[in-house]
Scaffold this motif. Structure first.
Motif, PDB file in Angstrom:
ATOM      1  N   GLY A   1      53.770  37.612  55.033  1.00  0.00           N
ATOM      2  CA  GLY A   1      52.923  37.111  56.055  1.00  0.00           C
ATOM      3  C   GLY A   1      52.502  35.697  55.184  1.00  0.00           C
ATOM      4  O   GLY A   1      52.419  34.773  55.936  1.00  0.00           O
ATOM      5  N   ALA A   2      52.112  35.887  54.018  1.00  0.00           N
ATOM      6  CA  ALA A   2      51.699  34.666  53.180  1.00  0.00           C
ATOM      7  C   ALA A   2      52.735  33.494  53.095  1.00  0.00           C
ATOM      8  O   ALA A   2      52.649  32.254  53.283  1.00  0.00           O
ATOM      9  N   SER A   3      53.841  34.088  52.862  1.00  0.00           N
ATOM     10  CA  SER A   3      55.238  33.156  52.571  1.00  0.00           C
ATOM     11  C   SER A   3      55.417  32.513  54.119  1.00  0.00           C
ATOM     12  O   SER A   3      55.596  31.453  53.962  1.00  0.00           O
ATOM     13  N   ALA A   4      55.347  33.374  55.129  1.00  0.00           N
ATOM     14  CA  ALA A   4      55.768  32.820  56.399  1.00  0.00           C
ATOM     15  C   ALA A   4      54.769  31.687  56.642  1.00  0.00           C
ATOM     16  O   ALA A   4      54.979  30.669  57.584  1.00  0.00           O
ATOM     17  N   ALA A   5      53.575  31.807  56.488  1.00  0.00           N
ATOM     18  CA  ALA A   5      52.430  30.669  56.921  1.00  0.00           C
ATOM     19  C   ALA A   5      52.007  29.673  55.774  1.00  0.00           C
ATOM     20  O   ALA A   5      50.904  29.281  56.150  1.00  0.00           O
ATOM     21  N   GLY A   6      52.576  29.832  54.622  1.00  0.00           N
ATOM     22  CA  GLY A   6      52.328  28.977  53.698  1.00  0.00           C
ATOM     23  C   GLY A   6      51.121  29.123  52.938  1.00  0.00           C
ATOM     24  O   GLY A   6      50.348  28.326  52.619  1.00  0.00           O
ATOM     25  N   LEU A   7      50.740  30.464  52.786  1.00  0.00           N
ATOM     26  CA  LEU A   7      49.378  30.872  52.135  1.00  0.00           C
ATOM     27  C   LEU A   7      49.934  31.514  50.816  1.00  0.00           C
ATOM     28  O   LEU A   7      50.990  31.647  50.505  1.00  0.00           O
ATOM     29  N   ILE A   8      48.832  32.158  50.258  1.00  0.00           N
ATOM     30  CA  ILE A   8      48.851  32.782  48.838  1.00  0.00           C
ATOM     31  C   ILE A   8      48.481  34.392  49.112  1.00  0.00           C
ATOM     32  O   ILE A   8      47.465  34.513  49.556  1.00  0.00           O
ATOM     33  N   ALA A   9      49.458  35.060  48.674  1.00  0.00           N
ATOM     34  CA  ALA A   9      49.140  36.752  48.761  1.00  0.00           C
ATOM     35  C   ALA A   9      48.523  37.386  47.397  1.00  0.00           C
ATOM     36  O   ALA A   9      48.855  36.767  46.369  1.00  0.00           O
ATOM     37  N   VAL A  10      47.597  38.158  47.534  1.00  0.00           N
ATOM     38  CA  VAL A  10      46.842  38.494  46.531  1.00  0.00           C
ATOM     39  C   VAL A  10      46.627  40.134  46.614  1.00  0.00           C
ATOM     40  O   VAL A  10      46.030  40.573  47.634  1.00  0.00           O
ATOM     41  N   ASP A  11      46.928  40.941  45.497  1.00  0.00           N
ATOM     42  CA  ASP A  11      46.906  42.501  45.713  1.00  0.00           C
ATOM     43  C   ASP A  11      45.333  42.802  45.491  1.00  0.00           C
ATOM     44  O   ASP A  11      44.383  41.941  45.091  1.00  0.00           O
ATOM     45  N   GLY A  12      45.075  44.013  45.639  1.00  0.00           N
ATOM     46  CA  GLY A  12      43.665  44.388  45.835  1.00  0.00           C
ATOM     47  C   GLY A  12      43.209  45.106  44.546  1.00  0.00           C
ATOM     48  O   GLY A  12      43.946  44.782  43.503  1.00  0.00           O
ATOM     49  N   PRO A  13      42.171  45.531  44.267  1.00  0.00           N
ATOM     50  CA  PRO A  13      41.630  46.056  43.015  1.00  0.00           C
ATOM     51  C   PRO A  13      42.321  47.169  42.372  1.00  0.00           C
ATOM     52  O   PRO A  13      42.725  47.900  43.163  1.00  0.00           O
ATOM     53  N   PHE A  14      42.372  47.086  40.892  1.00  0.00           N
ATOM     54  CA  PHE A  14      43.079  48.236  40.237  1.00  0.00           C
ATOM     55  C   PHE A  14      41.904  48.926  39.684  1.00  0.00           C
ATOM     56  O   PHE A  14      41.421  48.402  38.527  1.00  0.00           O
ATOM     57  N   ASP A  15      41.277  49.974  39.934  1.00  0.00           N
ATOM     58  CA  ASP A  15      40.223  50.559  39.730  1.00  0.00           C
ATOM     59  C   ASP A  15      40.143  51.074  38.535  1.00  0.00           C
ATOM     60  O   ASP A  15      39.083  51.315  37.697  1.00  0.00           O
ATOM     61  N   ASP A  16      41.203  51.547  38.113  1.00  0.00           N
ATOM     62  CA  ASP A  16      41.249  52.263  36.483  1.00  0.00           C
ATOM     63  C   ASP A  16      41.188  51.245  35.379  1.00  0.00           C
ATOM     64  O   ASP A  16      42.480  50.810  34.871  1.00  0.00           O
ATOM     65  N   ILE A  17      40.017  50.589  34.878  1.00  0.00           N
ATOM     66  CA  ILE A  17      40.229  49.190  34.005  1.00  0.00           C
ATOM     67  C   ILE A  17      40.665  49.739  32.703  1.00  0.00           C
ATOM     68  O   ILE A  17      40.984  48.789  31.977  1.00  0.00           O
ATOM     69  N   ARG A  18      40.675  50.909  32.428  1.00  0.00           N
ATOM     70  CA  ARG A  18      41.334  51.188  31.173  1.00  0.00           C
ATOM     71  C   ARG A  18      42.716  51.381  30.868  1.00  0.00           C
ATOM     72  O   ARG A  18      43.291  51.308  29.926  1.00  0.00           O
ATOM     73  N   ASP A  19      43.089  51.324  32.153  1.00  0.00           N
ATOM     74  CA  ASP A  19      44.857  51.699  32.283  1.00  0.00           C
ATOM     75  C   ASP A  19      45.526  50.132  32.059  1.00  0.00           C
ATOM     76  O   ASP A  19      45.946  49.811  33.411  1.00  0.00           O
ATOM     77  N   VAL A  20      45.483  49.560  31.105  1.00  0.00           N
ATOM     78  CA  VAL A  20      46.034  48.139  31.064  1.00  0.00           C
ATOM     79  C   VAL A  20      47.695  48.346  31.279  1.00  0.00           C
ATOM     80  O   VAL A  20      48.102  47.421  32.096  1.00  0.00           O
TER      81      VAL A  20
END
Length: 436
Positions: free
Chosen positions: A223-242
């Motif tokens: 959707g972002a590519s088709a509309a010239g926007l930027i896509a961002v993934d959501g939060p990764f909750d396990d902040i210790r799992d680098v």
């Protein structure tokens, strides 16, 4: 204002990091302390997009104070903050009262008398529904601009995809943006919100953990590519799992999704750094159990695993894979290792290859062959491998994406110039900025 929905009205083409901070916290002498801390982030710890979060990250009883804190902190520190600033306000596709509250929050934050609007790049709208709801959010932003005498479209709008309705609405952006009845050209980021999306979809897993939702990430990137926007993934909750965070980012980049939500300054550093080309190139080898990185030693690339074994005989080699033996001559062994090996180019490698092709194109050549060679060592047995790759204009354009990212970062994040020079060396950095 452009009527082409794929023509960006903002400068950035890439966003690596989307970092949220509560706008107000209970207890203590300073409810804005988290905002003040985030506003002072610099270099690789500072996100590309900072989101003072007056929705989920802030208790409902503190949101009025949160608006005041945003105005105070952004007016004081916004001019020096190196990324963009996009507060998240309350909104909900099914609740007019919540939508009105979100409008009032934006109106207060953007009031020129408060001094924050000079440093605000836009707003993040959560819990959107179908495309008509996106238009309501756009209309609210238009009213804010009108009431405060701001230029039309000067405030960007980013939305969080947290429902099936919003996911389907991404397919309508191209048709709807640019119509005289809306200002949807102001759209900037499409951000996945997997937690509420899971709730909306009634998703369940045996462990209670979130489903990975690869389809949502693919659809958001598309959707972002088709509309010239930027896509961002959501939060990764396990902040210790680098390692898991890095793996998620690697999967996302294969889908064209460079950006990811960051919950801590540590995650910001990882997400700012991980998409950039590596400082040193390295070889991978698939030993039947997965791809592993080979160890560099004395101009050789050494395999340290147990799944592969190699023995040199008088007239050839014996390669052991998964407990089975293959008798191979030298040519067949090289072909087998080439099939299993892959090279991850460094920034310098990318710059050299692209510069070589640009020079060849300037000389009138449409395609050239580039060779990559290495000595792979398994059980003390060295084997020389060599592969040719044809480069044409399409190859060049595909290979240029990591350089485009680097150039975008270099242009918009001067505070990271020293870190980039330390990572790659100033000569490589200078050459990379001149490509294309």
């Amino acid at each position: 204002m452009t009527t082409d929905p794929t023509a960006r009205h903002y400068d950035r083409e890439f966003v690596r990091t989307f970092f949220t901070s509560p706008t107000a916290v209970e207890g203590g002498d300073d409810s804005a302390k988290m905002l003040r801390s985030a506003a002072r982030l610099r270099g690789m710890e500072a996100p590309d997009v900072w989101v003072p979060d007056n929705e989920d990250a802030t208790a409902p009883s503190m949101r009025e104070q949160g608006v005041e804190n945003v105005v105070e902190v952004v007016s004081e520190h916004g001019a020096d903050f190196p990324g963009e600033i996009h507060p998240r306000v309350v909104w909900h596709r099914d609740d007019p009262a919540t939508r009105y509250a979100g409008f009032r929050q934006m109106l207060a934050m953007a009031d020129p008398d408060g001094g924050a609007v000079d440093h605000l790049d836009g707003f993040v709208i959560p819990e959107v529904g179908d495309i008509d709801d996106w238009k309501k959010a756009d209309e609210a932003l238009t009213r804010v601009e009108t009431e405060h005498g701001l230029d039309p479209g000067s405030l960007s709008m980013s939305v969080i995809i947290e429902s099936g309705e919003a996911e389907l609405a991404m397919g309508d952006i191209r048709e709807e943006a640019g119509k005289p009845s809306n200002n949807l050209e102001r759209l900037f980021l499409l951000v996945d919100g997997e937690v509420d999306y899971t709730k909306d979809m009634r998703g369940m897993t045996p462990t209670g953990e979130l489903p990975p939702w690869p389809e949502l990430r693919h659809n958001t990137s598309r959707g972002a590519s088709a509309a010239g926007l930027i896509a961002v993934d959501g939060p990764f909750d396990d902040i210790r799992d680098v390692a898991g965070y890095r793996e998620r980012m690697t999967e996302n980049r294969a889908k064209g999704m460079t950006g990811i939500w960051s919950l801590t300054p540590g995650q910001v550093v990882e997400a700012n750094t991980e998409p950039l080309p590596p400082a040193s190139g390295y070889w991978l080898l698939d030993d039947g159990e997965g791809e592993g990185e080979l160890r560099a030693e004395d101009e050789r690339w050494v395999y340290d695993g147990d799944a592969l074994g190699l023995e040199e005989t008088g007239d050839g080699y014996v390669l052991r894979v998964d407990g089975r033996e293959q008798e191979l001559n030298a040519d067949d062994l090289r072909e087998e290792l080439l099939r299993r090996a892959a090279y991850v180019p460094s920034m310098a490698d990318m710059v050299d290859s692209m510069a070589e092709f640009e020079a060849a194109k300037e000389a009138g050549k449409g395609a050239i062959a580039m060779t990559r060679a290495a000595t792979v060592e398994i059980d003390g047995v060295p084997v020389d491998i060599e592969a040719d790759r044809m480069w044409d204009e399409a190859t060049y354009q595909a290979a240029k994406t990591p350089i485009d990212l680097f150039q975008d970062v270099y242009e918009h994040r001067p505070d990271q110039h020293d870190a980039l020079a330390d990572r790659y060396g100033r000569e490589v950095v200078e050459r990379a900025t001149e490509l294309g």
